[in-house]
Design an enzyme around this catalytic site. Structure first.
Site, PDB file in Angstrom:
ATOM      1  N   ARG A 208      14.635 -42.992   4.964  1.00 35.38           N
ATOM      2  CA  ARG A 208      15.763 -42.657   4.091  1.00 35.38           C
ATOM      3  C   ARG A 208      16.976 -43.540   4.338  1.00 35.38           C
ATOM      4  NH1 ARG A 208      16.129 -36.237   4.162  1.00 35.38           N
ATOM      5  NH2 ARG A 208      16.404 -36.652   6.355  1.00 35.38           N
TER       6      ARG A 208
ATOM      7  N   GLU B  91      14.671 -34.269  17.541  1.00 35.52           N
ATOM      8  CA  GLU B  91      14.859 -32.856  17.845  1.00 35.52           C
ATOM      9  C   GLU B  91      13.529 -32.119  17.854  1.00 35.52           C
ATOM     10  OE1 GLU B  91      16.040 -33.552  13.500  1.00 35.52           O
ATOM     11  OE2 GLU B  91      16.221 -34.589  15.390  1.00 35.52           O
TER      12      GLU B  91
END
Length: 170
Positions: A58, A95
């Site tokens: 992205r 994460e």
């Protein structure tokens, strides 16, 4: 226009407990997409940079039009095995796991001034790996820009030595 409203939340993606910030809803709205790119490009229009580096995937979507708006070259940072020439590699933690990114070894030369762009700042692992690649090749990171920052994950903390900008924050 409220750009935050053009980004949707997808719960439990890519795994349970993660709320994925889906920018495809913003991208399909030409007015929102243009506004986001214009605001980010405006932030960097007076910066002395040579290249915009975008992080897969992205970050390509956000970084490439910013590079065009600034009349600068675009350099991709990709997942392993996607670049055809000799690369340098950096590892990082997400994460929700670990990964690596690569950049062509000849993409940046000593003294090049670089703006790094990605769509999202979460824990900062991915962008830290991109910073590592740029600096190992002798480049200077002039700024790091994000479309959206998840402030509660404190990714900005590990980037404290850099000029960090996020258009939107949650």
């Amino acid at each position: 226009m409220n750009l935050k409203e053009t980004i949707r939340d997808i719960p439990d993606f890519p795994k349970e407990g993660i709320i994925f910030k889906d920018i495809t809803t913003m991208l399909k709205d030409p007015a929102a997409f243009k506004e986001a790119i214009n605001h980010m490009a405006e932030k960097y229009k007076d910066c002395d940079i040579d290249y915009v580096v975008g992080i897969e995937a992205r970050g390509f979507i956000i970084g490439a039009p910013i590079a065009l708006a600034l009349n600068k070259g675009f350099i991709p940072v990709r997942k392993p095995g996607k670049l055809p020439a000799e690369t340098v590699v950096a590892s990082y933690e997400l994460e929700y796991g670990t990964n690596q990114v690569e950049m062509h070894q000849d993409a940046i030369t000593e003294g090049d001034k670089v703006l790094i762009i990605d769509d999202l700042l979460a824990t900062g692992g991915t962008v830290s790996a991109a910073v590592d690649l740029v600096e190992r090749l002798g480049g200077e990171v002039i700024g790091i820009g994000f479309l959206l920052e998840l402030c509660f994950l404190k990714g900005r903390d590990i980037l404290s030595n850099y000029d960090v900008f996020s258009l939107l924050q949650e």
